[in-house]
Design a protein around this motif. Sequence first.
Motif, short mmCIF file in Angstrom:
data_model
loop_
_atom_site.label_atom_id
_atom_site.label_comp_id
_atom_site.label_asym_id
_atom_site.label_seq_id
_atom_site.Cartn_x
_atom_site.Cartn_y
_atom_site.Cartn_z
N HIS A 157 47.71 75.19 44.08
CA HIS A 157 48.29 75.03 42.74
C HIS A 157 47.44 74.01 41.98
O HIS A 157 46.69 73.22 42.57
CB HIS A 157 49.75 74.59 42.82
CG HIS A 157 49.96 73.24 43.43
ND1 HIS A 157 50.01 72.08 42.70
CD2 HIS A 157 50.12 72.86 44.72
CE1 HIS A 157 50.19 71.05 43.50
NE2 HIS A 157 50.27 71.50 44.74
N PRO A 158 47.51 74.01 40.63
CA PRO A 158 46.63 73.14 39.83
C PRO A 158 46.78 71.66 40.11
O PRO A 158 45.85 70.88 39.84
CB PRO A 158 47.04 73.47 38.38
CG PRO A 158 47.60 74.84 38.46
CD PRO A 158 48.29 74.92 39.79
N GLY A 159 47.94 71.22 40.64
CA GLY A 159 48.12 69.81 40.93
C GLY A 159 47.38 69.33 42.15
O GLY A 159 47.35 68.13 42.44
N SER A 160 46.76 70.24 42.89
CA SER A 160 45.89 69.90 44.02
C SER A 160 44.47 70.19 43.59
O SER A 160 44.04 71.35 43.60
CB SER A 160 46.29 70.74 45.24
OG SER A 160 45.44 70.48 46.33
N PHE A 161 43.73 69.17 43.19
CA PHE A 161 42.45 69.41 42.51
C PHE A 161 41.42 68.32 42.78
O PHE A 161 41.75 67.23 43.26
CB PHE A 161 42.68 69.50 40.99
CG PHE A 161 43.13 68.20 40.36
CD1 PHE A 161 42.22 67.27 39.89
CD2 PHE A 161 44.48 67.91 40.23
CE1 PHE A 161 42.63 66.08 39.30
CE2 PHE A 161 44.90 66.71 39.65
CZ PHE A 161 43.97 65.80 39.19
N LEU A 162 40.17 68.64 42.44
CA LEU A 162 39.07 67.68 42.41
C LEU A 162 38.26 67.99 41.16
O LEU A 162 37.68 69.07 41.03
CB LEU A 162 38.20 67.79 43.66
CG LEU A 162 37.04 66.79 43.75
CD1 LEU A 162 37.58 65.37 43.87
CD2 LEU A 162 36.13 67.12 44.94
N ASP A 163 38.24 67.05 40.21
CA ASP A 163 37.59 67.25 38.91
C ASP A 163 36.48 66.23 38.69
O ASP A 163 36.58 65.08 39.15
CB ASP A 163 38.60 67.11 37.78
CG ASP A 163 39.43 68.35 37.55
OD1 ASP A 163 39.36 69.26 38.41
OD2 ASP A 163 40.16 68.42 36.55
N LEU A 164 35.46 66.65 37.97
CA LEU A 164 34.41 65.76 37.49
C LEU A 164 34.59 65.62 35.98
O LEU A 164 34.61 66.63 35.26
CB LEU A 164 33.02 66.32 37.80
CG LEU A 164 31.83 65.44 37.41
CD1 LEU A 164 31.84 64.14 38.22
CD2 LEU A 164 30.51 66.18 37.62
N GLN A 165 34.74 64.38 35.51
CA GLN A 165 35.08 64.14 34.11
C GLN A 165 34.03 63.24 33.44
O GLN A 165 33.53 62.29 34.05
CB GLN A 165 36.45 63.47 33.99
CG GLN A 165 37.58 64.27 34.61
CD GLN A 165 38.90 63.51 34.57
OE1 GLN A 165 38.92 62.27 34.48
NE2 GLN A 165 40.00 64.23 34.63
N LEU A 166 33.74 63.55 32.20
CA LEU A 166 32.86 62.71 31.37
C LEU A 166 33.59 62.45 30.07
O LEU A 166 33.99 63.38 29.36
CB LEU A 166 31.54 63.41 31.09
CG LEU A 166 30.55 62.65 30.18
CD1 LEU A 166 30.11 61.35 30.83
CD2 LEU A 166 29.35 63.53 29.84
N GLY A 167 33.80 61.15 29.76
CA GLY A 167 34.57 60.84 28.57
C GLY A 167 34.18 59.53 27.94
O GLY A 167 33.39 58.74 28.49
N ILE A 168 34.77 59.27 26.79
CA ILE A 168 34.51 58.05 26.02
C ILE A 168 35.85 57.51 25.53
O ILE A 168 36.78 58.30 25.28
CB ILE A 168 33.54 58.33 24.85
CG1 ILE A 168 33.10 57.02 24.18
CG2 ILE A 168 34.16 59.29 23.84
CD1 ILE A 168 32.01 57.21 23.16
N GLY A 169 35.95 56.19 25.42
CA GLY A 169 37.20 55.61 24.93
C GLY A 169 37.16 54.09 24.99
O GLY A 169 36.19 53.49 25.47
N PRO A 170 38.21 53.44 24.53
CA PRO A 170 38.26 51.97 24.51
C PRO A 170 38.52 51.38 25.89
O PRO A 170 39.26 51.95 26.69
CB PRO A 170 39.41 51.67 23.55
CG PRO A 170 40.31 52.87 23.67
CD PRO A 170 39.40 54.04 23.90
N ARG A 171 37.89 50.24 26.16
CA ARG A 171 38.10 49.50 27.41
C ARG A 171 38.39 48.05 27.05
O ARG A 171 37.71 47.45 26.20
CB ARG A 171 36.88 49.59 28.31
CG ARG A 171 37.04 48.82 29.63
CD ARG A 171 35.81 48.95 30.51
NE ARG A 171 35.92 48.20 31.74
CZ ARG A 171 36.45 48.64 32.86
NH1 ARG A 171 36.93 49.87 32.91
NH2 ARG A 171 36.52 47.89 33.95
#
Length: 358
Positions: free
Chosen positions: A241-255
């Motif tokens: 099911h989608p809740g069992s996953f491994l994703d690679l993410q690239l993003g931008i935002g405030p830190r």
Amino acid sequence: MEACLEEVCGMEPNALLNQAQRIVEGQEVGEARITDQIRIARLLSQVEQPQRAKQTLAMAQQETRLYYAANTKAARTLRAQLLLQISLAYNAIEAPAASKQLLVESRSLLQDPMGPEPFPFQERAAQVELGLGAGGNSFTDTTVRADFSVDLYKQWPRQDLYLDGLFALDYDSSRSVVNGRPIGIATFIYRHHLSPKWNLFYDQLLAVNSAGFAVSDDDEDLSAVSNSLAGAGLNLWRGDHPGSFLDLQLGIGPRYEYDYIDFQRRKDKLGASLGLILVGREIPIGGSKLAILFGGGSYLADWNDVSVLLDTTLDVLISRRWSWSNSFVLRYQSDKVVEQNPNFNAIFSSRFTFKLTP
């Protein structure tokens, strides 16, 4: 109730069925409630109310697909059995088209091999797990830690969200100013799925006095880290099911980073950051489940301020409510807040957790 429709029971059948429906609506959603809805639909057809019967079966059908949507063998078998019962009820009220459709679906659930859920996904009821943990020791000094954890997952056909949080109170009798201090770390992930592989995401990481982020553990120290990222994610692996996953993410935002050490503010920094993240949830390792967060990022205005984080948790299931959680956190930060603080910070922790929800 069936006998009352055949014999004189002193109560008008429609009134009896209305009362039965109110009782069923007050039940907790599950197999018993769905089975009762099917029985009421059959009785409605006997008193010549086919429209109400069809509406009741439609509700039973919706709840069956929603609350038994998992792709596990147990969920698929139960879903097939309930859909078969609904199919037979549709046939009894002379709705052959609906009956045939559900019969085909019921058979396919028992025949199809197990595999990832097809896209777009089925909506699932929210899954919430709450846990309690505690530990401590005492000799010349006494240290005690009590914590509360929450794990929330909710899935829609094209979106899902995930919240993982651990909140604790840490007591140490050797501290000179404040013996107890609050600790919290939470991860929130929202994904909008464009396809089985690609998604748009929003991540939020928040840590307060967390040992993986704090520069020290003295009672006068305070640390806070908040990092928001939005961008595109690529699904590398998905379980049943989608809740069992491994994703690679690239993003931008405030830190935002804040450090207060020895009664002095040493760091108070806010800026836009770029992050590359590998994140996974419910990855099966034998009979255990692995959660992982690995990634790095930097302020766009200061490429010398780089941070890398590896946070893994392996949950070993002991029983339905007890689990043994082992966490390993490794953090690297190029910018030293104080000279004696190392660039690398590695922490291993192990805890037993009692889940308040099944």
